[in-house]
Scaffold this active site. Structure first.
Site, PDB file in Angstrom:
ATOM      1  N   CYS A   1      40.936  66.456 -33.689  1.00  0.00           N
ATOM      2  CA  CYS A   1      39.712  66.246 -32.908  1.00  0.00           C
ATOM      3  C   CYS A   1      39.123  64.869 -33.155  1.00  0.00           C
ATOM      4  O   CYS A   1      38.189  64.447 -32.479  1.00  0.00           O
ATOM      5  CB  CYS A   1      38.689  67.336 -33.199  1.00  0.00           C
ATOM      6  SG  CYS A   1      38.173  67.446 -34.913  1.00  0.00           S
TER       7      CYS A   1
ATOM      8  N   ASP B   1      35.538  77.402 -30.101  1.00  0.00           N
ATOM      9  CA  ASP B   1      34.640  77.151 -28.971  1.00  0.00           C
ATOM     10  C   ASP B   1      34.189  78.452 -28.329  1.00  0.00           C
ATOM     11  O   ASP B   1      33.040  78.580 -27.888  1.00  0.00           O
ATOM     12  CB  ASP B   1      35.344  76.283 -27.921  1.00  0.00           C
ATOM     13  CG  ASP B   1      35.444  74.831 -28.348  1.00  0.00           C
ATOM     14  OD1 ASP B   1      34.723  74.439 -29.280  1.00  0.00           O
ATOM     15  OD2 ASP B   1      36.242  74.090 -27.748  1.00  0.00           O
TER      16      ASP B   1
ATOM     17  N   ASP C   1      27.376  72.348 -23.986  1.00  0.00           N
ATOM     18  CA  ASP C   1      27.910  73.482 -24.740  1.00  0.00           C
ATOM     19  C   ASP C   1      29.417  73.369 -24.965  1.00  0.00           C
ATOM     20  O   ASP C   1      30.115  72.553 -24.348  1.00  0.00           O
ATOM     21  CB  ASP C   1      27.568  74.783 -24.022  1.00  0.00           C
ATOM     22  CG  ASP C   1      26.080  75.101 -24.107  1.00  0.00           C
ATOM     23  OD1 ASP C   1      25.636  75.538 -25.174  1.00  0.00           O
ATOM     24  OD2 ASP C   1      25.375  74.865 -23.111  1.00  0.00           O
ATOM     25  N   ASP C   2      29.927  74.237 -25.840  1.00  0.00           N
ATOM     26  CA  ASP C   2      31.321  74.174 -26.254  1.00  0.00           C
ATOM     27  C   ASP C   2      32.279  74.721 -25.210  1.00  0.00           C
ATOM     28  O   ASP C   2      33.475  74.458 -25.279  1.00  0.00           O
ATOM     29  CB  ASP C   2      31.509  74.957 -27.564  1.00  0.00           C
ATOM     30  CG  ASP C   2      30.755  74.319 -28.718  1.00  0.00           C
ATOM     31  OD1 ASP C   2      31.121  73.193 -29.098  1.00  0.00           O
ATOM     32  OD2 ASP C   2      29.791  74.923 -29.208  1.00  0.00           O
TER      33      ASP C   2
ATOM     34  N   THR D   1      54.463  72.198 -19.996  1.00  0.00           N
ATOM     35  CA  THR D   1      55.067  71.279 -20.950  1.00  0.00           C
ATOM     36  C   THR D   1      55.457  69.982 -20.262  1.00  0.00           C
ATOM     37  O   THR D   1      55.730  69.953 -19.063  1.00  0.00           O
ATOM     38  CB  THR D   1      56.331  71.892 -21.589  1.00  0.00           C
ATOM     39  OG1 THR D   1      57.299  72.145 -20.563  1.00  0.00           O
ATOM     40  CG2 THR D   1      56.005  73.188 -22.316  1.00  0.00           C
TER      41      THR D   1
END
Length: 671
Positions: A403, A476, A435-436, A528
């Site tokens: 992060c 989260d 907010d998360d 992917t």
């Protein structure tokens, strides 16, 4: 990685392998992809362990930090213990992770005292190896000695060099500590049991006589011709039937190998140690090498001693460098005669070579000089630069992963402020909220909570990186008071061969599914792609009652701030990239990141939390501000009460900071 790349896996961080890592760091071998599988981040140096027990060295002086050494060598580190070996498929079985494939294997895991064949010994004795577990037991013994009100009897089984050094070092340390305390101190009596008639039976008569004199002068009670055959609580029985009572029992007998070596079907000697020829290759499987105590040289058997592992290191490095090539491998010739320096705990030593022997403080100083010079080779590594050698780092590689690789909060805020996304009545929380996760009304009284997170890898272990990432993504959802239900994976695999990509993908998804399953969250799909480096993340969906939803903006005057984990991961991994982080720092940081916030969130909500957030790359101060600003609330923070990970403050004092530090620092100054 290319199809021609050869996977060389090193098992164990023993004396030979640390030299292999140093050699490969000094002169990289591009054909080889190195992986180290190690149970411990810190490799003990046998020469200094008695001094550590005696109190002459601290932990870091007596251990080699494997992680920065491996980074210097361009070697990835998998922190786990090997429990099996599949030779047919060339795979290692580990205790806590998926199998590790290899093309070539090198084993340098040392040995441990022979204890399994003595009834009761495993339950009641503290083996001298593995060293990390012995150190934990030694800490407990020291605490017990301080608390003892009656005489304490400590029995050491085994009177070789290791046994006498452990005995005298423990005795010296305990007597010194208790003398410092002063007053009435308990009597601590040491006993040394040996199966032979004399101590140090493999050494010359002069050395044996000198050591016996030291032991008698120090009041150690010798139990000669006492081969311990059975142990019960507080009592060890000799073959003659004579009992020896004890309060603590230390086991320092002959070496025994890891059982998985012989169980694999590889050729071993009669004692179960891996049989190798003069080139340190297995006599039955030429793609396997071994050195140190785990190996047995069939052409020239030698005692189990660290001096041979140290001498074998350069030979092993050169032979591993030549695997798959046309250059002939070298023959290892262990020394027939070598200097023995046996410490007596009190900064004195007894030396021997052949029939010669001597004793005194100068010999300990000589030993101390030799040991410190040896350790400096692995602590003072060449500085990392942009020259392109192993361990070299350019500026882009010094950017944080995890992060810490987020775009700065100020940049993000300015961009989002200029957007005008379409509005929907069922979107309760969206881009215009800090907010998360996003919140969408799904049915009357119910909401769906959605979030997405993905990161550049900051670890060279996809399995571990995936578990940490999943925990981060689920946080989260928990921070909003919701329960996660489904997840979609986002994966960028590094360019490489099909087999390498397959192994990366397998490890990554194995780690992700393990953690998702533990949270009853289904992996339902994903996407992917290929790229320059490993990137992984999840889009997670959860649900909760609308009335149970928690927001950042719910903070009220009089509330208390509760932090569920220690902070400092950003600075620790920034230090790790530079080879400046101690292994224990990284180990503690990883343990914290593997800890789920589920239980903490449940506890907070049960006790009436009014607001919640998930602390990530924007730092503690940045997230506190996001919670305080909406209601114009001010927060009083007592810095001394903020839990900080081990090593974070020390790394900060060294001037090390995460990539987001400049932006986060600006936020801190404005609070």
């Amino acid at each position: 990685h290319t199809e021609s790349e050869t996977n060389l896996v090193l098992v164990g961080g023993g004396h030979s392998h640390i030299e292999v890592l140093r050699q490969f760091g000094m002169t990289p071998e591009p054909r080889l992809r190195l992986t180290l599988v190690a149970r411990d981040y810190h490799a003990p140096y046998s020469g200094m362990l008695p001094g550590f027990v005696a109190g002459h060295y601290d932990f870091y002086q007596a251990h080699i930090d494997v992680r920065p050494l491996a980074r210097f060598a361009g070697c990835r580190v998998l922190h786990d213990e090997v429990v099996g070996l599949d030779l047919a498929n060339r795979r290692l079985r580990c205790a806590n992770r998926p199998d590790v494939p290899f093309d070539y294997l090198s084993i340098n895991i040392g040995s441990r005292p022979m204890i399994a064949n003595i009834p009761g010994a495993a339950e009641h004795a503290l083996p001298a190896k593995p060293v990390e577990r012995f150190i934990e037991g030694w800490d407990r013994i020291r605490d017990r000695a301080f608390a003892a009100l009656e005489p304490l009897h400590i029995l050491v089984v085994g009177a070789g060099a290791g046994g006498v050094e452990v005995t005298l070092s423990m005795q010296h340390r305990l007597r010194s500590l208790l003398a410092e305390r002063g007053g009435n101190v308990p009597d601590i009596q040491f006993h040394l049991a040996m199966k032979d008639h004399e101590v140090l039976h493999t050494h010359n008569p002069r050395v044996r006589a000198k050591m016996k004199g030291v032991l008698e002068k120090r009041g150690v009670q010798l139990h000669i011709d006492c081969r311990v055959t059975k142990v019960e609580a507080g009592i060890a029985y000799c073959a003659s039937g004579d009992p020896i009572e004890f309060d603590e029992l230390i086991w320092v007998t002959n070496a025994s190998p890891a059982p998985w070596i012989s169980e694999s079907g590889i050729e071993t000697d009669d004692a179960g140690f891996l049989a190798v020829d003069e080139t340190l290759r297995s006599t039955s499987h030429p793609f396997v090498f071994a050195a140190g105590d785990a190996a047995s040289l069939v052409h020239d058997p030698r005692p189990k001693s660290g001096v041979f592992a140290v001498r074998a290191g350069p030979f092993l490095a050169r032979n591993l460098r030549r695997i798959g090539g046309s250059d002939p491998v070298e023959k290892f010739k262990p020394q027939k005669r070598f200097l023995n320096l046996i410490s007596t705990g009190d900064k004195n030593a007894i030396a021997s070579r052949g029939r010669w022997a001597a004793e005194g403080r100068l010999l300990w100083k000589w030993k101390d000089w030799i040991d410190r010079r040896f350790m400096e080779k692995y602590a003072n590594l060449p500085l990392m630069d942009a020259s392109g050698g192993a361990g070299a780092m350019d500026d882009s590689n010094m950017r944080c992963g995890g992060c810490g690789c987020k775009i700065g909060g100020s940049v993000l805020s300015r961009v989002l402020a200029d957007l005008d996304p379409v509005k929907h009545d069922n979107v309760l929380v969206g881009l215009d909220h800090p907010d998360d996760a996003a919140v969408i009304r799904s049915e009357p009284g119910k909401v769906s909570v959605q979030t997405v997170d993905f990161f550049r890898s900051f670890l060279d272990d996809p399995y571990l990186f995936a578990q940490i990432t999943v925990n981060h993504c689920l946080s989260d959802i928990y921070a909003m008071g919701a329960t996660p239900e489904t997840a979609l994976a986002i994966v960028t695999l590094p360019f490489g061969s099909e087999s390498t990509q397959e192994q990366h993908m397998r490890d990554l998804l194995d780690g992700a599914v393990k953690t998702l399953n533990a949270h009853d969250t289904a992996l339902v799909g994903g996407h992917t792609t290929e790229g320059a480096e490993l990137v992984f993340g999840l889009s997670v969906q959860g649900t909760t009652d609308e009335t149970s939803l928690l927001r950042k903006e719910g903070m009220q005057p009089g509330d208390r701030l509760v932090l569920t984990k220690a902070i400092g991961t950003g600075v620790i991994f920034a230090a790790d990239m530079r080879g400046k982080a101690k292994g224990h720092w990284v180990e503690s940081a990883i343990a914290g990141m593997l800890q789920s916030n589920k239980e903490a969130a449940t506890c907070l909500f049960k006790h009436g939390a009014t607001a919640c957030t998930d602390v990530t790359g924007f730092g503690f101060a940045g997230h506190v501000r996001e919670m305080a600003d909406p209601n114009s609330v001010t927060c009083k923070i007592e810095l001394a009460r903020i839990p900080v990970l081990p090593g974070a403050e020390e790394a900060s004092r060294q001037g090390i900071a995460s990539t987001l530090y400049p932006q986060n620092s600006a936020v801190e100054r404005s609070i």
